[in-house]
Motif scaffolding. Structure first.
Motif, PDB file in Angstrom:
ATOM      1  N   GLU A 120      13.422  29.496 -31.689  1.00 22.95           N
ATOM      2  CA  GLU A 120      14.470  28.464 -31.697  1.00 22.95           C
ATOM      3  C   GLU A 120      14.133  27.166 -30.977  1.00 22.95           C
ATOM      4  O   GLU A 120      14.566  26.090 -31.396  1.00 22.95           O
ATOM      5  CB  GLU A 120      15.743  29.059 -31.086  1.00 22.95           C
ATOM      6  N   ASN A 121      13.400  27.245 -29.885  1.00 20.94           N
ATOM      7  CA  ASN A 121      13.221  26.013 -29.116  1.00 20.94           C
ATOM      8  C   ASN A 121      12.424  24.941 -29.848  1.00 20.94           C
ATOM      9  O   ASN A 121      12.457  23.772 -29.473  1.00 20.94           O
ATOM     10  CB  ASN A 121      12.611  26.294 -27.741  1.00 20.94           C
ATOM     11  N   CYS A 122      11.743  25.317 -30.909  1.00 22.52           N
ATOM     12  CA  CYS A 122      11.032  24.317 -31.730  1.00 22.52           C
ATOM     13  C   CYS A 122      11.993  23.416 -32.507  1.00 22.52           C
ATOM     14  O   CYS A 122      11.679  22.254 -32.765  1.00 22.52           O
ATOM     15  CB  CYS A 122      10.092  25.020 -32.701  1.00 22.52           C
ATOM     16  N   ALA A 148      -0.157  28.023 -25.839  1.00 22.01           N
ATOM     17  CA  ALA A 148      -0.292  27.130 -24.691  1.00 22.01           C
ATOM     18  C   ALA A 148      -0.095  25.670 -25.080  1.00 22.01           C
ATOM     19  O   ALA A 148       0.133  24.819 -24.221  1.00 22.01           O
ATOM     20  CB  ALA A 148      -1.655  27.320 -24.052  1.00 22.01           C
ATOM     21  N   GLN A 149      -0.202  25.371 -26.356  1.00 15.93           N
ATOM     22  CA  GLN A 149      -0.073  23.983 -26.806  1.00 15.93           C
ATOM     23  C   GLN A 149       1.368  23.529 -26.899  1.00 15.93           C
ATOM     24  O   GLN A 149       1.649  22.328 -26.897  1.00 15.93           O
ATOM     25  CB  GLN A 149      -0.733  23.827 -28.184  1.00 15.93           C
ATOM     26  N   CYS A 150       2.298  24.457 -27.041  1.00 13.53           N
ATOM     27  CA  CYS A 150       3.694  24.068 -27.259  1.00 13.53           C
ATOM     28  C   CYS A 150       4.351  23.643 -25.946  1.00 13.53           C
ATOM     29  O   CYS A 150       4.488  24.453 -25.035  1.00 13.53           O
ATOM     30  CB  CYS A 150       4.475  25.211 -27.891  1.00 13.53           C
ATOM     31  N   PRO A 151       4.802  22.374 -25.858  1.00 10.76           N
ATOM     32  CA  PRO A 151       5.388  21.882 -24.614  1.00 10.76           C
ATOM     33  C   PRO A 151       6.701  22.564 -24.255  1.00 10.76           C
ATOM     34  O   PRO A 151       7.141  22.495 -23.107  1.00 10.76           O
ATOM     35  CB  PRO A 151       5.638  20.392 -24.886  1.00 10.76           C
ATOM     36  N   VAL A 152       7.333  23.215 -25.241  1.00  5.94           N
ATOM     37  CA  VAL A 152       8.630  23.843 -24.966  1.00  5.94           C
ATOM     38  C   VAL A 152       8.583  25.370 -25.068  1.00  5.94           C
ATOM     39  O   VAL A 152       9.621  26.031 -25.092  1.00  5.94           O
ATOM     40  CB  VAL A 152       9.731  23.271 -25.888  1.00  5.94           C
ATOM     41  N   GLY A 153       7.374  25.949 -25.130  1.00  7.69           N
ATOM     42  CA  GLY A 153       7.248  27.405 -25.100  1.00  7.69           C
ATOM     43  C   GLY A 153       7.928  28.120 -26.247  1.00  7.69           C
ATOM     44  O   GLY A 153       8.489  29.208 -26.067  1.00  7.69           O
ATOM     45  N   ALA A 154       7.853  27.546 -27.436  1.00  2.01           N
ATOM     46  CA  ALA A 154       8.587  28.114 -28.574  1.00  2.01           C
ATOM     47  C   ALA A 154       7.851  29.240 -29.292  1.00  2.01           C
ATOM     48  O   ALA A 154       8.442  29.917 -30.126  1.00  2.01           O
ATOM     49  CB  ALA A 154       8.909  27.000 -29.576  1.00  2.01           C
ATOM     50  N   ILE A 155       6.560  29.451 -28.983  1.00  2.00           N
ATOM     51  CA  ILE A 155       5.757  30.409 -29.744  1.00  2.00           C
ATOM     52  C   ILE A 155       5.520  31.692 -28.941  1.00  2.00           C
ATOM     53  O   ILE A 155       5.120  31.642 -27.765  1.00  2.00           O
ATOM     54  CB  ILE A 155       4.405  29.787 -30.147  1.00  2.00           C
ATOM     55  N   TYR A 156       5.778  32.820 -29.593  1.00  2.00           N
ATOM     56  CA  TYR A 156       5.585  34.136 -28.975  1.00  2.00           C
ATOM     57  C   TYR A 156       4.810  35.048 -29.919  1.00  2.00           C
ATOM     58  O   TYR A 156       4.968  34.947 -31.141  1.00  2.00           O
ATOM     59  CB  TYR A 156       6.926  34.839 -28.743  1.00  2.00           C
ATOM     60  N   PRO A 157       4.043  36.000 -29.366  1.00  2.00           N
ATOM     61  CA  PRO A 157       3.546  37.080 -30.211  1.00  2.00           C
ATOM     62  C   PRO A 157       4.764  37.870 -30.709  1.00  2.00           C
ATOM     63  O   PRO A 157       5.751  37.985 -29.972  1.00  2.00           O
ATOM     64  CB  PRO A 157       2.720  37.947 -29.259  1.00  2.00           C
ATOM     65  N   ALA A 158       4.706  38.402 -31.905  1.00  2.00           N
ATOM     66  CA  ALA A 158       5.867  39.090 -32.490  1.00  2.00           C
ATOM     67  C   ALA A 158       6.437  40.154 -31.557  1.00  2.00           C
ATOM     68  O   ALA A 158       7.655  40.289 -31.424  1.00  2.00           O
ATOM     69  CB  ALA A 158       5.481  39.700 -33.830  1.00  2.00           C
ATOM     70  N   GLU A 159       5.547  40.871 -30.866  1.00  2.00           N
ATOM     71  CA  GLU A 159       6.029  41.966 -30.017  1.00  2.00           C
ATOM     72  C   GLU A 159       6.722  41.478 -28.750  1.00  2.00           C
ATOM     73  O   GLU A 159       7.394  42.250 -28.082  1.00  2.00           O
ATOM     74  CB  GLU A 159       4.877  42.921 -29.657  1.00  2.00           C
ATOM     75  N   ASP A 160       6.584  40.195 -28.429  1.00  2.00           N
ATOM     76  CA  ASP A 160       7.203  39.638 -27.221  1.00  2.00           C
ATOM     77  C   ASP A 160       8.376  38.706 -27.512  1.00  2.00           C
ATOM     78  O   ASP A 160       8.915  38.066 -26.603  1.00  2.00           O
ATOM     79  CB  ASP A 160       6.163  38.844 -26.410  1.00  2.00           C
ATOM     80  N   VAL A 161       8.770  38.588 -28.775  1.00  2.00           N
ATOM     81  CA  VAL A 161       9.899  37.710 -29.102  1.00  2.00           C
ATOM     82  C   VAL A 161      11.141  38.246 -28.395  1.00  2.00           C
ATOM     83  O   VAL A 161      11.468  39.426 -28.512  1.00  2.00           O
ATOM     84  CB  VAL A 161      10.130  37.659 -30.635  1.00  2.00           C
ATOM     85  N   PRO A 162      11.844  37.385 -27.628  1.00  2.00           N
ATOM     86  CA  PRO A 162      13.049  37.849 -26.932  1.00  2.00           C
ATOM     87  C   PRO A 162      14.078  38.392 -27.928  1.00  2.00           C
ATOM     88  O   PRO A 162      14.158  37.901 -29.063  1.00  2.00           O
ATOM     89  CB  PRO A 162      13.571  36.574 -26.248  1.00  2.00           C
ATOM     90  N   ALA A 163      14.844  39.369 -27.506  1.00  2.00           N
ATOM     91  CA  ALA A 163      15.795  40.023 -28.402  1.00  2.00           C
ATOM     92  C   ALA A 163      16.727  39.017 -29.083  1.00  2.00           C
ATOM     93  O   ALA A 163      17.020  39.119 -30.274  1.00  2.00           O
ATOM     94  CB  ALA A 163      16.598  41.068 -27.637  1.00  2.00           C
ATOM     95  N   ALA A 164      17.168  38.025 -28.333  1.00  2.00           N
ATOM     96  CA  ALA A 164      18.105  37.045 -28.878  1.00  2.00           C
ATOM     97  C   ALA A 164      17.474  36.147 -29.948  1.00  2.00           C
ATOM     98  O   ALA A 164      18.166  35.447 -30.669  1.00  2.00           O
ATOM     99  CB  ALA A 164      18.665  36.180 -27.749  1.00  2.00           C
ATOM    100  N   GLN A 165      16.132  36.191 -30.006  1.00  2.00           N
ATOM    101  CA  GLN A 165      15.398  35.327 -30.947  1.00  2.00           C
ATOM    102  C   GLN A 165      14.823  36.132 -32.109  1.00  2.00           C
ATOM    103  O   GLN A 165      14.057  35.590 -32.912  1.00  2.00           O
ATOM    104  CB  GLN A 165      14.220  34.675 -30.205  1.00  2.00           C
TER     105      GLN A 165
END
Ligand code: SF4
Ligand code: F3S
Length: 106
Positions: free
Chosen positions: A6-8, A47-64
């Motif tokens: 979402e933060n993207c 590491a390139q995303c200034p707003v931390g919008a990218i996660y490995p699938a297994e680490d995506v927060p539940a709300a996302q």
């Protein structure tokens, strides 16, 4: 695969696309997605995303978690993007704002 969350939305800095070795980012009007069929999980885009919008699938927060399917679906119809672009002029104002999924232009 890695997942854009979402933060993207409405931030859309596009720094992430330049480093992807397999060019698996796809662009919409105010958001980017990763094609899970192409992503090799190298992790360098995170590491390139200034707003931390990218996660490995297994680490995506539940709300996302909805974004796992959003990336997989929209990557099939959105065009590829491999060069960064200027972010929206008001990108900084949208960083960290919650509920942006309602503003996603698909
Ligand atoms: Fe591209 Fe690697 Fe990011 Fe996957 S994890 S989108 S392959 S840079
Ligand atoms: Fe979005 Fe971050 Fe890339 S804001 S376009 S995931 S650099």
């Amino acid at each position: 695969a890695h997942v854009v969350t979402e933060n993207c939305i409405k931030c859309r800095y596009t720094d992430c696309v330049e480093v992807c070795p397999v060019d698996c980012f796809h662009e919409g009007a105010n958001f980017l997605v990763i094609d899970p069929n192409e992503c090799i999980d190298c992790g360098v885009c995170r590491a390139q995303c200034p707003v931390g919008a990218i996660y490995p699938a297994e680490d995506v927060p539940a709300a996302q978690y909805a974004f796992v399917a959003v990336n997989a679906t929209l990557a099939q119809s959105w065009p590829s993007i491999t060069r960064s672009q200027k972010p929206p002029v008001d990108a900084a104002r949208w960083a960290g704002v919650h509920g942006k999924i309602a503003l996603l232009e698909s």
